[in-house]
Design a protein around this motif. Structure first.
Motif, PDB file in Angstrom:
ATOM      1  N   THR A 127       0.827  -1.206   0.000  1.00  0.00           N
ATOM      2  CA  THR A 127       0.000   0.000   0.000  1.00  0.00           C
ATOM      3  C   THR A 127       0.859   1.253   0.000  1.00  0.00           C
ATOM      4  O   THR A 127       0.642   2.181  -0.782  1.00  0.00           O
ATOM      5  CB  THR A 127      -0.947   0.003   1.208  1.00  0.00           C
ATOM      6  OG1 THR A 127      -1.837  -1.110   1.118  1.00  0.00           O
ATOM      7  CG2 THR A 127      -1.763   1.284   1.265  1.00  0.00           C
ATOM      8  N   SER A 130       2.871   1.688  -3.384  1.00  0.00           N
ATOM      9  CA  SER A 130       2.060   2.028  -4.550  1.00  0.00           C
ATOM     10  C   SER A 130       1.449   3.421  -4.456  1.00  0.00           C
ATOM     11  O   SER A 130       1.164   4.039  -5.494  1.00  0.00           O
ATOM     12  CB  SER A 130       0.956   0.993  -4.743  1.00  0.00           C
ATOM     13  OG  SER A 130       0.081   0.955  -3.631  1.00  0.00           O
ATOM     14  N   THR A 131       1.274   3.945  -3.261  1.00  0.00           N
ATOM     15  CA  THR A 131       0.645   5.255  -3.096  1.00  0.00           C
ATOM     16  C   THR A 131       1.672   6.368  -2.869  1.00  0.00           C
ATOM     17  O   THR A 131       1.797   7.284  -3.673  1.00  0.00           O
ATOM     18  CB  THR A 131      -0.347   5.233  -1.928  1.00  0.00           C
ATOM     19  OG1 THR A 131       0.319   4.804  -0.728  1.00  0.00           O
ATOM     20  CG2 THR A 131      -1.505   4.307  -2.215  1.00  0.00           C
ATOM     21  N   LEU A 216      -1.462  11.218   2.792  1.00  0.00           N
ATOM     22  CA  LEU A 216      -2.005   9.859   2.743  1.00  0.00           C
ATOM     23  C   LEU A 216      -3.146   9.802   3.746  1.00  0.00           C
ATOM     24  O   LEU A 216      -2.936   9.943   4.953  1.00  0.00           O
ATOM     25  CB  LEU A 216      -0.922   8.834   3.085  1.00  0.00           C
ATOM     26  CG  LEU A 216      -1.315   7.363   2.931  1.00  0.00           C
ATOM     27  CD1 LEU A 216      -1.660   7.031   1.483  1.00  0.00           C
ATOM     28  CD2 LEU A 216      -0.196   6.448   3.423  1.00  0.00           C
ATOM     29  N   VAL A 238      -3.836  11.287  -1.515  1.00  0.00           N
ATOM     30  CA  VAL A 238      -4.175   9.915  -1.877  1.00  0.00           C
ATOM     31  C   VAL A 238      -5.083   9.361  -0.780  1.00  0.00           C
ATOM     32  O   VAL A 238      -4.664   9.212   0.373  1.00  0.00           O
ATOM     33  CB  VAL A 238      -2.929   9.031  -2.039  1.00  0.00           C
ATOM     34  CG1 VAL A 238      -3.340   7.639  -2.519  1.00  0.00           C
ATOM     35  CG2 VAL A 238      -1.943   9.650  -3.028  1.00  0.00           C
ATOM     36  N   ILE A 240      -7.029   6.333   0.844  1.00  0.00           N
ATOM     37  CA  ILE A 240      -6.977   4.869   0.862  1.00  0.00           C
ATOM     38  C   ILE A 240      -7.998   4.262   1.825  1.00  0.00           C
ATOM     39  O   ILE A 240      -8.043   3.043   1.972  1.00  0.00           O
ATOM     40  CB  ILE A 240      -5.566   4.367   1.235  1.00  0.00           C
ATOM     41  CG1 ILE A 240      -5.156   4.912   2.609  1.00  0.00           C
ATOM     42  CG2 ILE A 240      -4.557   4.741   0.169  1.00  0.00           C
ATOM     43  CD1 ILE A 240      -3.883   4.280   3.155  1.00  0.00           C
ATOM     44  N   HIS A 263      -6.557  11.625  -5.418  1.00  0.00           N
ATOM     45  CA  HIS A 263      -6.628  10.276  -5.953  1.00  0.00           C
ATOM     46  C   HIS A 263      -7.260   9.368  -4.904  1.00  0.00           C
ATOM     47  O   HIS A 263      -6.935   9.463  -3.717  1.00  0.00           O
ATOM     48  CB  HIS A 263      -5.241   9.743  -6.296  1.00  0.00           C
ATOM     49  CG  HIS A 263      -4.438  10.649  -7.178  1.00  0.00           C
ATOM     50  ND1 HIS A 263      -4.460  10.565  -8.547  1.00  0.00           N
ATOM     51  CD2 HIS A 263      -3.588  11.673  -6.877  1.00  0.00           C
ATOM     52  CE1 HIS A 263      -3.662  11.483  -9.059  1.00  0.00           C
ATOM     53  NE2 HIS A 263      -3.130  12.171  -8.069  1.00  0.00           N
ATOM     54  N   VAL A 265      -7.620   5.316  -4.232  1.00  0.00           N
ATOM     55  CA  VAL A 265      -7.080   4.067  -4.761  1.00  0.00           C
ATOM     56  C   VAL A 265      -7.295   2.936  -3.761  1.00  0.00           C
ATOM     57  O   VAL A 265      -7.396   3.143  -2.559  1.00  0.00           O
ATOM     58  CB  VAL A 265      -5.574   4.182  -5.079  1.00  0.00           C
ATOM     59  CG1 VAL A 265      -5.328   5.229  -6.144  1.00  0.00           C
ATOM     60  CG2 VAL A 265      -4.769   4.512  -3.825  1.00  0.00           C
TER      61      VAL A 265
END
Length: 337
Positions: A127, A130-131, A216, A238, A240, A263, A265
Motif C-alpha cells: 500500500t 504504490s501510493t 495519505l 491519496v 486509501i 486520488h 485508490v
C-alpha cells in the motif's frame, strides 16, 4: 483444513474457526502456503460487516496477507520451492491454515524478522509503495502528512519515508498521547492530536504556510475539505480509506488554484499484473531496509486465530499501535521463539 467462517454480516461474533473443504492443488503460476500467521486489516472488518465483498474469483475467506511455508508449487513456478519461508499479499483467504496465491505476490520472509511478524508486512508495504512512492511520487525535501500514524499503514509509512527519503518532513495525526509519542519514536517530525488540535493550522504553521506536498488519508469524506486546505501547491492527496465517510465537499476552486490532485485508490481489486509489479518494487526498494533494521514491523499483539473476534474488537476500538496479528499455526510459531 480450517478457516474463519462468517455466518452472516455483522459484528465480531459472526466469525468462527471451523473445518472447511480442502483447497485444490495450486494452479499454474500459483503456490500453496501453509499459514503460520495472518493479520487484521480494516478491510477485513468491512467485509465481515457486509460492506466490502471480495473481488471476482477471490477467496471469500477474510485475510489480505499471511506468512508461512511453501508446501506446493504449480506449473511454471521456478522462484519458490517447497519449504521456503515466505509472506504474501492476498486478495483473500489469509484467515486459514492454507492458501493458494499467485507466485508473483509472494515475498521471502525478510532476514531478522520472525515468520509470525512477517505476516504484518505485505499489505502495508504494498500500500505504501504504490501510493506514497508510486502514485504520489514523494520526493526528498517535500512535506508528507499521513493520517492515522499509529495504524499499521501509518507506522510503516513513517519508517519507510524516513529510510528512503531522509530529508522529507514527516507530519502525522494520532488520537492519544501514547500514540503521539510512539509515532515520534518511529521518525515523525510533527505529531498532531486529531482530537485536540486543528491539523490544517498545525501543518501550515510548521511549513511557513506552504502545506503538505503529499497527504495519505484513511478518513475520506470527513477530511476531504481540510486535506485540500492543508495541501501545498502542486500537492497530491491519496485517499486509501473511508473511515470518515464516503462523501465530502470538494472546493474545486481551491484545488485548481493549488494545481493539486486527489486520488482514491485501493489495492485488493487490482489485476494480478499490477500486484506483481508492486510486490517486485517492494522486494527491491523496501526489503533491504527491513533486513537492515531501519524499517521494522510494528506489532501491537499476536492473537490465536481461535480468538479472531477479540482481535477484530481491538482494532475496532482503535486501541492498537501497528498491526494486530493472528497466529494460525501455534506449534510452529512457538518454535520460533
Amino acid at each position: 483444513m480450517h478457516a474463519v467462517t462468517v455466518t452472516s454480516s455483522g459484528g465480531p461474533e459472526v466469525m468462527s474457526w471451523a473445518a472447511v473443504a480442502d483447497l485444490p492443488f495450486p494452479g499454474p503460476g500459483e503456490v500453496a502456503i501453509d499459514v503460520v500467521a495472518s493479520a487484521v486489516n480494516r478491510a477485513d472488518l468491512l467485509q465481515r460487516q457486509g460492506f466490502y465483498p471480495p473481488p471476482p474469483g477471490a477467496s471469500p475467506v477474510l485475510g489480505l496477507e499471511c506468512s508461512g511455508l511453501v508446501t506446493a508449487v504449480g506449473d511454471g513456478v521456478t522462484a519458490w520451492q517447497v519449504g521456503d519461508e515466505v509472506c504474501a499479499l492476498l486478495s483473500g483467504g489469509g484467515y486459514a491454515t492454507r492458501v493458494n496465491v499467485p507466485a508473483t505476490q509472494v515475498l521471502a520472509a525478510p532476514a531478522g524478522v520472525s515468520l509470525v511478524e512477517a505476516a504484518g508486512l505485505p499489505e502495508v508495504a504494498a500500500t505504501v509503495h504504490s501510493t506514497v512512492f508510486g502514485l504520489a511520487g514523494l520526493s526528498d525535501g517535500e512535506v508528507f502528512l499521513v493520517h492515522g500514524g499509529a495504524s499499521g499503514i501509518g507506522t510503516f509509512a513513517i519508517q519507510a519515508v524516513r529510510a528512503l527519503r531522509p530529508s522529507v518532513t514527516i507530519v502525522t495525526t494520532a488520537g492519544s498521547s501514547a500514540k503521539l509519542a510512539r509515532v515520534r519514536e518511529l521518525g515523525a517530525d510533527l505529531a498532531i492530536s486529531y482530537r485536540d488540535d486543528d491539523f490544517v493550522a498545525r501543518v501550515k504553521e510548521a511549513t511557513d504556510g506552504r502545506g503538505a506536498d503529499v497527504i495519505l488519508d484513511n478518513m475520506g469524506g470527513s477530511y476531504l475539505a481540510r486535506n485540500v486546505d492543508a495541501l501545498a501547491v502542486e500537492g497530491r492527496i491519496v485517499v486509501i480509506g473511508l473511515q470518515g465517510g464516503r462523501k465530502g465537499e470538494l472546493n474545486l476552486g481551491t484545488l485548481l488554484a493549488k494545481r493539486g490532485g486527489v486520488h482514491a485508490v485501493s489495492l485488493r481489486g487490482r489485476p494480478d499484473a499490477q500486484k506483481a509489479a508492486i510486490v517486485a518494487a517492494v522486494r527491491e526498494q523496501f526489503w533491504p531496509a527491513v533486513e537492515a533494521g531501519t524499517i521494522r514491523p510494528v506489532v501491537d499483539r499476536v492473537v490465536p486465530i481461535e480468538r479472531v473476534a477479540d482481535a477484530h474488537r481491538h482494532v475496532e476500538d482503535l486501541g492498537h499501535v501497528g498491526k494486530v496479528l493472528l497466529a494460525v499455526n501455534l506449534d510452529y510459531s512457538e518454535s520460533l521463539k
